[in-house]
Every structure is written in C-alpha cells, then in structure tokens.
Design a protein around this motif. Structure first.
Motif, PDB file in Angstrom:
ATOM      1  N   GLU A  64      58.133  46.674  36.562  1.00 31.78           N
ATOM      2  CA  GLU A  64      57.561  45.516  37.245  1.00 31.78           C
ATOM      3  C   GLU A  64      56.077  45.789  37.386  1.00 31.78           C
ATOM      4  OE1 GLU A  64      59.520  43.995  40.641  1.00 31.78           O
ATOM      5  OE2 GLU A  64      61.461  43.947  39.631  1.00 31.78           O
ATOM      6  N   THR A  65      55.276  44.906  36.825  1.00 33.02           N
ATOM      7  CA  THR A  65      53.835  45.111  36.811  1.00 33.02           C
ATOM      8  C   THR A  65      53.111  43.787  36.609  1.00 33.02           C
ATOM      9  OG1 THR A  65      52.080  46.484  35.829  1.00 33.02           O
ATOM     10  CG2 THR A  65      53.690  45.546  34.303  1.00 33.02           C
ATOM     11  N   THR A  66      51.846  43.774  36.953  1.00 37.11           N
ATOM     12  CA  THR A  66      51.002  42.640  36.587  1.00 37.11           C
ATOM     13  C   THR A  66      50.372  42.960  35.240  1.00 37.11           C
ATOM     14  OG1 THR A  66      49.131  43.602  37.790  1.00 37.11           O
ATOM     15  CG2 THR A  66      50.492  41.988  38.977  1.00 37.11           C
ATOM     16  N   THR A  67      49.936  41.941  34.528  1.00 37.44           N
ATOM     17  CA  THR A  67      49.221  42.137  33.268  1.00 37.44           C
ATOM     18  C   THR A  67      47.995  41.230  33.276  1.00 37.44           C
ATOM     19  OG1 THR A  67      50.083  40.367  31.840  1.00 37.44           O
ATOM     20  CG2 THR A  67      51.507  42.293  32.142  1.00 37.44           C
ATOM     21  N   GLU A 114      57.912  59.520  29.128  1.00 37.29           N
ATOM     22  CA  GLU A 114      58.959  58.692  29.746  1.00 37.29           C
ATOM     23  C   GLU A 114      58.410  57.697  30.758  1.00 37.29           C
ATOM     24  OE1 GLU A 114      62.285  58.048  29.302  1.00 37.29           O
ATOM     25  OE2 GLU A 114      62.082  59.215  27.470  1.00 37.29           O
ATOM     26  N   SER A 115      57.353  58.042  31.471  1.00 37.31           N
ATOM     27  CA  SER A 115      56.786  57.108  32.457  1.00 37.31           C
ATOM     28  C   SER A 115      55.680  56.251  31.857  1.00 37.31           C
ATOM     29  CB  SER A 115      56.248  57.890  33.657  1.00 37.31           C
ATOM     30  OG  SER A 115      55.217  58.763  33.230  1.00 37.31           O
ATOM     31  N   GLY A 116      55.578  56.257  30.536  1.00 38.78           N
ATOM     32  CA  GLY A 116      54.541  55.512  29.839  1.00 38.78           C
ATOM     33  C   GLY A 116      55.016  54.154  29.370  1.00 38.78           C
ATOM     34  N   PRO A 117      54.521  53.721  28.226  1.00 37.16           N
ATOM     35  CA  PRO A 117      54.819  52.369  27.738  1.00 37.16           C
ATOM     36  C   PRO A 117      56.261  52.200  27.279  1.00 37.16           C
ATOM     37  CG  PRO A 117      53.622  53.587  26.065  1.00 37.16           C
ATOM     38  CD  PRO A 117      53.645  54.452  27.296  1.00 37.16           C
ATOM     39  N   ILE A 118      56.689  50.957  27.299  1.00 38.40           N
ATOM     40  CA  ILE A 118      58.000  50.595  26.763  1.00 38.40           C
ATOM     41  C   ILE A 118      57.794  49.573  25.648  1.00 38.40           C
ATOM     42  CG2 ILE A 118      59.164  51.030  28.967  1.00 38.40           C
ATOM     43  CD1 ILE A 118      59.446  47.948  29.287  1.00 38.40           C
ATOM     44  N   VAL A 119      58.781  49.493  24.782  1.00 39.41           N
ATOM     45  CA  VAL A 119      58.830  48.420  23.793  1.00 39.41           C
ATOM     46  C   VAL A 119      59.749  47.381  24.425  1.00 39.41           C
ATOM     47  CG1 VAL A 119      59.474  47.743  21.461  1.00 39.41           C
ATOM     48  CG2 VAL A 119      58.414  49.980  21.861  1.00 39.41           C
ATOM     49  N   ALA A 120      59.138  46.378  25.043  1.00 33.01           N
ATOM     50  CA  ALA A 120      59.878  45.386  25.820  1.00 33.01           C
ATOM     51  C   ALA A 120      60.450  44.291  24.924  1.00 33.01           C
ATOM     52  CB  ALA A 120      58.969  44.761  26.874  1.00 33.01           C
ATOM     53  N   TYR A 121      61.684  43.885  25.250  1.00 31.35           N
ATOM     54  CA  TYR A 121      62.314  42.755  24.567  1.00 31.35           C
ATOM     55  C   TYR A 121      62.725  41.663  25.554  1.00 31.35           C
ATOM     56  CZ  TYR A 121      66.342  45.733  25.668  1.00 31.35           C
ATOM     57  OH  TYR A 121      67.244  46.556  26.298  1.00 31.35           O
ATOM     58  N   LEU A 122      62.547  41.921  26.859  1.00 32.50           N
ATOM     59  CA  LEU A 122      62.794  40.900  27.879  1.00 32.50           C
ATOM     60  C   LEU A 122      61.590  40.796  28.802  1.00 32.50           C
ATOM     61  CD1 LEU A 122      66.432  41.724  29.132  1.00 32.50           C
ATOM     62  CD2 LEU A 122      65.763  39.961  27.484  1.00 32.50           C
ATOM     63  N   ASN A 123      61.238  39.588  29.180  1.00 28.61           N
ATOM     64  CA  ASN A 123      60.216  39.324  30.183  1.00 28.61           C
ATOM     65  C   ASN A 123      60.859  38.439  31.240  1.00 28.61           C
ATOM     66  OD1 ASN A 123      57.088  37.437  30.273  1.00 28.61           O
ATOM     67  ND2 ASN A 123      57.789  39.029  31.635  1.00 28.61           N
ATOM     68  N   ASP A 143      50.327  48.791  36.749  1.00 26.76           N
ATOM     69  CA  ASP A 143      50.100  48.931  38.187  1.00 26.76           C
ATOM     70  C   ASP A 143      50.381  50.339  38.698  1.00 26.76           C
ATOM     71  OD1 ASP A 143      49.496  46.241  38.180  1.00 26.76           O
ATOM     72  OD2 ASP A 143      51.396  45.607  39.071  1.00 26.76           O
ATOM     73  N   SER A 144      50.955  51.214  37.854  1.00 27.78           N
ATOM     74  CA  SER A 144      51.353  52.536  38.332  1.00 27.78           C
ATOM     75  C   SER A 144      50.192  53.509  38.495  1.00 27.78           C
ATOM     76  CB  SER A 144      52.414  53.152  37.413  1.00 27.78           C
ATOM     77  OG  SER A 144      51.861  53.492  36.153  1.00 27.78           O
ATOM     78  N   LYS A 145      49.109  53.310  37.725  1.00 28.01           N
ATOM     79  CA  LYS A 145      47.946  54.184  37.889  1.00 28.01           C
ATOM     80  C   LYS A 145      46.712  53.550  37.252  1.00 28.01           C
ATOM     81  CE  LYS A 145      49.426  57.263  34.136  1.00 28.01           C
ATOM     82  NZ  LYS A 145      49.736  58.630  33.795  1.00 28.01           N
ATOM     83  N   PRO A 146      45.551  53.833  37.816  1.00 27.63           N
ATOM     84  CA  PRO A 146      44.304  53.250  37.300  1.00 27.63           C
ATOM     85  C   PRO A 146      44.043  53.558  35.825  1.00 27.63           C
ATOM     86  CG  PRO A 146      43.932  54.216  39.468  1.00 27.63           C
ATOM     87  CD  PRO A 146      45.323  54.605  39.047  1.00 27.63           C
ATOM     88  N   ALA A 147      44.514  54.686  35.330  1.00 29.82           N
ATOM     89  CA  ALA A 147      44.281  55.038  33.923  1.00 29.82           C
ATOM     90  C   ALA A 147      44.913  54.023  32.981  1.00 29.82           C
ATOM     91  CB  ALA A 147      44.826  56.435  33.635  1.00 29.82           C
TER      92      ALA A 147
END
Length: 168
Positions: A64-67, A114-123, A143-147
C-alpha cells in the motif's frame, strides 16, 4: 542467527523446493512476462515465460503506497522482483525491463530485495489493462523510505512490462 547462517538456511529451503529442482512449468495461459539472458531456470528455448496463473503462485505480496501517477494511497499486489529473479536463477547484475512499447529501464541487482519492488498485476484488487499501466507494473514501496522517492527510482517503475533481460 548470523547473516551467513540465515542466507544458508534460505538457500537450503529454496533448493529443497520442487520449484528449484529443474525447469519451470510451462505457461498454459497468455504469456505476460518473458525473462531471458543470464538465467538458469527456463521453460523452453532458454527463456522463462510466465502467465498470470504462474505469477499468482509465487507467494504474492501487497504493497500500500502512494505514487506520483495515481491519486491517493493505492494497493498493489504482485510478485517481489527478488523472488522472480531467484526463481529464474538470475546470475546477472542488471534486469533490463522493457515495456510493450519498447521503453526500457535498467533495474540493478541491489534493488532485488524482498522489501523492494514488486511486479504488480493488481491495482486496488483489479487487473490492470494496458490502458491503465498493465498488465504488469514494477512498483516500489515508495512510502516506506525516502530513498524510494527519487527520480531514479520513479524511472525504474516501468509499466506495461512484458520482458526482462538479465545482463552482466
């Protein structure tokens, strides 16, 4: 537990899994993603092809994040890029991710965590059409970190992803 022992335990579990015992199963539906290059696990012609059902079996996660491309907090479900790279036995340092329209970005192996990007197929619980940046979109947990809120990371967030080439 030391980091070395943790890594050894993870590798041992992964190697014991039938998914890592040989070639990948063949897709039975529409191929959404093809991975090539420096990989050891394939399902034909030196390529790893995935349909939606195959991606759904790879222990999906939800972020769950903003983009910067959508309004408000969004829910994205997909496969961690790290898990996907592990699944295909990626041996390179860069995942060259390419979209349907041939737009391409390089995602370095440092991002395959593991806590990095995902290849998303659902929004928000729904499949994404090509018109809505789908069917696959690389999403970081911005949203998890400024980097993760930099132009470099935003540029790696490729949508309409359909192929990855693992390179040195």
């Amino acid at each position: 537990m030391s980091a070395i022992l943790q890594s050894a335990a993870i590798i041992a579990i992964a190697l014991a899994s039938p998914l890592y015992a040989g070639d990948l199963p063949a897709p039975t539906g529409e191929i959404l993603l093809t991975i090539s290059g420096q990989i050891t696990e394939t399902n034909g012609d030196g390529l790893a092809r995935f349909d939606r059902a195959m991606l759904e079996t790879l222990a999906p996660v939800t972020i769950e994040t903003t983009t910067i491309w959508t309004d408000g907090k969004q829910s994205f479900t997909g496969v961690p890029l790290a898990r996907l790279m592990e699944m295909v036995g990626a041996k390179g340092e860069v995942a060259k991710a390419t979209a349907i329209n041939d737009y391409a970005v390089d995602i370095p192996s440092e991002d395959w965590i593991e806590s990095g990007p995902i290849v998303a197929y659902l929004n928000n619980g729904a499949s994404m059409s090509v018109r809505d940046k789908g069917p696959l979109w690389v999403i970081y947990p911005y949203d998890s970190k400024p980097a993760y809120q930099t132009e470099v990371i935003y540029s790696r967030s490729i949508w309409q992803l359909d192929r990855i080439e693992v390179t040195p």
